[in-house]
Design a protein around this motif. Sequence first.
Motif, mmCIF file in Angstrom:
data_model
loop_
_atom_site.group_PDB
_atom_site.id
_atom_site.type_symbol
_atom_site.label_atom_id
_atom_site.label_comp_id
_atom_site.label_asym_id
_atom_site.label_seq_id
_atom_site.Cartn_x
_atom_site.Cartn_y
_atom_site.Cartn_z
ATOM 1 N N MET A 1 2.087 -7.774 -7.840
ATOM 2 C CA MET A 1 1.780 -6.905 -6.711
ATOM 3 C C MET A 1 1.265 -5.561 -7.235
ATOM 4 N N THR A 2 0.170 -5.094 -6.670
ATOM 5 C CA THR A 2 -0.406 -3.807 -7.047
ATOM 6 C C THR A 2 -0.116 -2.791 -5.952
ATOM 7 N N VAL A 3 0.300 -1.591 -6.369
ATOM 8 C CA VAL A 3 0.646 -0.520 -5.440
ATOM 9 C C VAL A 3 -0.152 0.721 -5.821
ATOM 10 N N CYS A 4 -0.556 1.502 -4.823
ATOM 11 C CA CYS A 4 -1.192 2.787 -5.093
ATOM 12 C C CYS A 4 -0.089 3.839 -5.180
ATOM 13 N N ALA A 5 -0.067 4.556 -6.288
ATOM 14 C CA ALA A 5 0.920 5.620 -6.494
ATOM 15 C C ALA A 5 0.185 6.919 -6.792
ATOM 16 N N TYR A 6 0.864 8.023 -6.573
ATOM 17 C CA TYR A 6 0.271 9.344 -6.774
ATOM 18 C C TYR A 6 1.150 10.140 -7.717
ATOM 19 N N LEU A 7 0.498 10.743 -8.714
ATOM 20 C CA LEU A 7 1.198 11.535 -9.718
ATOM 21 C C LEU A 7 0.650 12.947 -9.713
ATOM 22 N N TYR B 1 4.825 6.326 -4.049
ATOM 23 C CA TYR B 1 4.653 4.974 -4.559
ATOM 24 C C TYR B 1 4.470 4.073 -3.339
ATOM 25 N N GLY B 2 3.198 3.841 -2.982
ATOM 26 C CA GLY B 2 2.921 3.101 -1.754
ATOM 27 C C GLY B 2 3.612 3.775 -0.585
ATOM 28 N N SER B 3 4.216 2.985 0.272
ATOM 29 C CA SER B 3 4.982 3.552 1.387
ATOM 30 C C SER B 3 6.486 3.414 1.143
ATOM 31 N N ALA C 1 -4.499 9.486 -8.431
ATOM 32 C CA ALA C 1 -4.109 8.270 -7.717
ATOM 33 C C ALA C 1 -4.262 7.128 -8.706
ATOM 34 N N VAL C 2 -3.239 6.302 -8.822
ATOM 35 C CA VAL C 2 -3.279 5.164 -9.734
ATOM 36 C C VAL C 2 -2.948 3.883 -8.984
ATOM 37 N N GLU C 3 -3.517 2.796 -9.452
ATOM 38 C CA GLU C 3 -3.070 1.466 -9.027
ATOM 39 C C GLU C 3 -2.139 0.989 -10.121
ATOM 40 N N THR C 4 -1.001 0.474 -9.721
ATOM 41 C CA THR C 4 -0.031 0.060 -10.730
ATOM 42 C C THR C 4 0.656 -1.240 -10.347
ATOM 43 N N ILE D 1 -1.336 0.148 -15.387
ATOM 44 C CA ILE D 1 -1.752 1.383 -14.702
ATOM 45 C C ILE D 1 -3.268 1.505 -14.802
ATOM 46 N N ARG D 2 -3.889 1.820 -13.690
ATOM 47 C CA ARG D 2 -5.332 2.087 -13.671
ATOM 48 C C ARG D 2 -5.563 3.352 -12.847
#
Length: 176
Positions: A1-7, A102-104, A61-64, A33-34
């Motif tokens: 599963m890929t999630v969009c996270a923000y750092l 981290y996503g929602s 913003a990363v996809e992880t 991580i992308r």
Amino acid sequence: MTVCAYLALGSNIGNREDTLRKAIRRLNELPGIRVKRVSSVYETDPVGYVDQDAFLNMAVAVETELSPEQLLETALAVERELGRVRTIRWGPRTIDIDLLLYGSYTVQKEHLMIPHPAMAERAFVLVPLRDVWEGGALPVYNQTIDHFLSHLAEDHKGVRKWGTINWEIESGPSGS
């Protein structure tokens, strides 16, 4: 599963721009991580412990594929790799990487809270986050970034656009 996270990333020791660039590159090189989007860079006055140099702050913003805990551990490992030493709370640092969203998902653990507990109170986090945020209301809060910034009008003025970082191209002399 890929999630969009923000750092959120910040630096106020040494070559701040280079350290931010290295942190983004390193995060993108790691498995699971992308980096998808990178904010502008903002210079901000220190908060908390104010007897220190100004920070350069930004957000990515990363996809992880990593869990929230794994993503946090990876961010902390990158901090250590780039010379982060924790001595004074809110003190000077070569690099600081905070997991904001981290996503929602929400996470409430002793060592990890998502959304980041102070995120909505810090213009130096919200302004760069707005650059990379896709969508309206922030998950969990059900409010927009602009809503939170409107309540931080004075603090918002201390966040000055500094420039951008092109992290995908190696710096150095060109071959031409």
